[in-house]
Write a protein that holds these residues in place. Structure first.
Motif, mmCIF file in Angstrom:
data_model
loop_
_atom_site.group_PDB
_atom_site.id
_atom_site.type_symbol
_atom_site.label_atom_id
_atom_site.label_comp_id
_atom_site.label_asym_id
_atom_site.label_seq_id
_atom_site.Cartn_x
_atom_site.Cartn_y
_atom_site.Cartn_z
ATOM 1 N N GLU A 1 -6.756 29.655 9.103
ATOM 2 C CA GLU A 1 -6.237 30.086 10.401
ATOM 3 C C GLU A 1 -4.746 29.828 10.576
ATOM 4 O OE1 GLU A 1 -7.928 27.887 13.627
ATOM 5 O OE2 GLU A 1 -8.200 26.094 12.397
ATOM 6 N N HIS A 2 -4.160 29.027 9.701
ATOM 7 C CA HIS A 2 -2.738 28.698 9.831
ATOM 8 C C HIS A 2 -1.859 29.380 8.779
ATOM 9 C CE1 HIS A 2 -3.830 25.798 12.851
ATOM 10 N NE2 HIS A 2 -4.627 25.168 12.008
ATOM 11 N N GLY A 3 -2.459 30.105 7.838
ATOM 12 C CA GLY A 3 -1.651 30.787 6.837
ATOM 13 C C GLY A 3 -2.332 30.874 5.491
ATOM 14 N N LEU A 4 -1.525 30.872 4.436
ATOM 15 C CA LEU A 4 -2.003 31.105 3.079
ATOM 16 C C LEU A 4 -1.635 29.953 2.154
ATOM 17 C CD1 LEU A 4 -0.702 34.783 2.812
ATOM 18 C CD2 LEU A 4 -3.103 34.123 3.145
ATOM 19 N N SER A 5 -2.526 29.662 1.240
ATOM 20 C CA SER A 5 -2.217 28.753 0.134
ATOM 21 C C SER A 5 -1.915 29.599 -1.085
ATOM 22 C CB SER A 5 -3.399 27.822 -0.153
ATOM 23 O OG SER A 5 -3.703 27.021 0.964
ATOM 24 N N ILE A 6 -0.890 29.229 -1.831
ATOM 25 C CA ILE A 6 -0.536 29.989 -3.021
ATOM 26 C C ILE A 6 -0.593 29.092 -4.244
ATOM 27 C CG2 ILE A 6 0.865 31.635 -1.734
ATOM 28 C CD1 ILE A 6 3.337 30.184 -2.665
ATOM 29 N N GLN A 7 -0.674 29.751 -5.387
ATOM 30 C CA GLN A 7 -0.785 29.015 -6.647
ATOM 31 C C GLN A 7 0.407 28.068 -6.803
ATOM 32 O OE1 GLN A 7 -0.773 31.458 -10.230
ATOM 33 N NE2 GLN A 7 -2.466 30.257 -11.050
ATOM 34 N N GLY A 8 0.110 26.823 -7.190
ATOM 35 C CA GLY A 8 1.152 25.817 -7.296
ATOM 36 C C GLY A 8 1.119 24.832 -6.154
ATOM 37 N N GLY A 9 0.223 25.107 -5.180
ATOM 38 C CA GLY A 9 0.042 24.167 -4.081
ATOM 39 C C GLY A 9 0.918 24.392 -2.874
#
Length: 431
Positions: free
Chosen positions: A250-258
């Motif tokens: 709900e707050h955004g996106l996680s991307i590869q690399g943390g």
């Protein structure tokens, strides 16, 4: 002699184009051998390449949609509302899910529709690749209903920006045509809203476009990809390439690399797959993306009485390494092939195999710019054009689609109405 029952599942570019043409051919023919039914879960058709403008509110949904019931009457076919729930090939029946009201009440129970020939034209949808949180937290704009839902929410968020002095950050995952065009239209929405008095709105809205690969529009020539990225960045769209999303919340996106990308609204426009129900039809060959594998006569592998066209079909021609791409151009050409050849095939006549002509591809950044690759044919083979000529080409594709559905004169009348509406109605949706 009994009329042959043709059931077309899906009222998109391919399905509705096929039904409209075959229906008109037999409408005034008392000996018409075809009984055509279109099944679609929506009540109206919108040209899929226009969905991003409806999502942004820069096109009015009420002006751009074709209502199935009225169109069926005009073109001489039948329309059935509902969603495909399976196929019984031995009995030649399609199962239709129960039809419910928005409040959950059951309107029509599950039912069956008999067919002699079945044409599956269900189109495609974004592929979340099993990424956690995408279904729960991301908007998709694969349909008229989804595009309208996103537009309603983005307008509410814009009001919050102004009334509560909040920031609105929109993250779009997927650097294909849908993601690129949506980003540009959202910029245009903001600029027009400011011209209507929403002062300072542009400084409160940020747009991020995220692509997992090394460049945007990987199906286009690299020169177009570079030019489009430069134009988007000039429009203050933040473009991230080589960035793979691993989760959404709900707050955004996680991307590869943390790392994290914070966002108020999330749009998933990455990947393509056909509806899951197609992979559940017993005895038909299917790809891992649920597309039905078809032969050069557009018949499914395993049942010659079932055809598949458009994005939900996978066809590899001749010595090609890859199947044809899931584009409106392919869907239109396959529908045209069946318009000319399906009645003959049903009569047992031999017909030539489907041939695809790559006429290039178009991507439009709204009023800002447009780019067109010129395909394998023509004077400028494998080149590209941009600017006003490309914008005109994009517009003419839509007018050609309207003409295919409604006929030349009605299609021309619709174009005239659109031009008049531009003079007398707001440039964006304000209701």
């Amino acid at each position: 002699m009994a009329r042959k029952k043709i059931v077309i599942v899906g009222g998109g570019v391919a399905g509705l184009g096929l039904a409209s043409a075959l229906g008109r051919q037999g409408k005034y023919n008392k000996k018409n051998p075809l009984d055509i039914t279109v099944l679609d879960r929506d009540s109206a058709h919108v040209w899929k390449p226009m969905l991003h403008t409806i999502a942004a509110g820069t096109s009015d949904i009420s002006q751009q949609q074709t209502t199935y019931v009225a169109h069926a009457r005009d073109c001489g076919f039948s329309y059935q509302p509902g969603e495909l729930n399976g196929v019984e090939r031995q009995l030649k029946q399609v199962f239709v899910k129960e039809l419910n009201a928005p409040d959950g009440r059951r309107l029509v129970p599950e039912r069956t529709i008999a067919y002699d020939t079945l044409v599956l034209a269900l189109g495609s949808e974004a592929n979340d690749f099993g990424t956690p949180g995408v279904k729960e937290h991301c908007y998709m704009i694969d349909s008229r209903i989804q595009a309208d839902a996103f537009n309603r929410e983005v307008r509410l968020r814009m009001f919050q920006c102004l009334g509560l002095d909040q920031q609105l950050s929109i993250a779009i995952v997927g650097g294909g045509a849908t993601g690129v065009e949506l980003a540009a239209e959202l910029v245009r929405l903001t600029e027009i809203a400011e011209s209507y008095g929403a002062q300072g709105l542009g400084s409160k809205i940020s747009i991020t476009l995220i692509q997992s690969g090394p460049r945007l529009l990987d199906a286009f020539p690299p020169a177009i990809s570079e030019a489009v990225q430069q134009k988007l960045e000039l429009l203050r769209v933040k473009v991230l390439t080589n960035t793979r999303v691993t989760a959404a919340d709900e707050h955004g996106l996680s991307i590869q690399g943390g790392e994290r990308i914070a966002a108020t609204m999330l749009v998933w426009a990455a990947g393509v797959k056909a509806p899951q129900v197609l992979s559940e039809i017993d005895g038909l060959a299917c790809t891992r993306n649920n597309q039905l594998i078809i032969n050069p006569h557009l018949q499914t592998i395993g049942d010659p009485s079932i055809y598949a066209i458009g994005d939900c079909a996978s066809l590899t021609l001749g010595d090609a390494v890859r199947p044809l791409p899931p584009t409106a151009q392919v869907a239109h050409q396959q529908a045209t092939y069946l318009i000319h050849n399906l009645p003959r095939m049903l009569d047992g006549k031999r017909v030539s195999e489907f041939r695809y002509r790559n006429l290039g591809a178009l991507v439009s950044l709204g009023e800002y710019d447009a780019y067109a690759s010129l395909g394998q044919f023509g004077l400028f083979k494998d080149g590209y054009i941009r600017g006003k000529l490309a914008q005109l080409s994009h517009a003419m594709l839509y007018r050609s689609h309207q003409s295919n559905l409604h006929g030349f004169w009605r299609g021309s009348a619709l174009w005239t109405v659109d031009q008049l509406n531009k003079l007398v109605r707001p440039s964006i949706r304000l209701d």
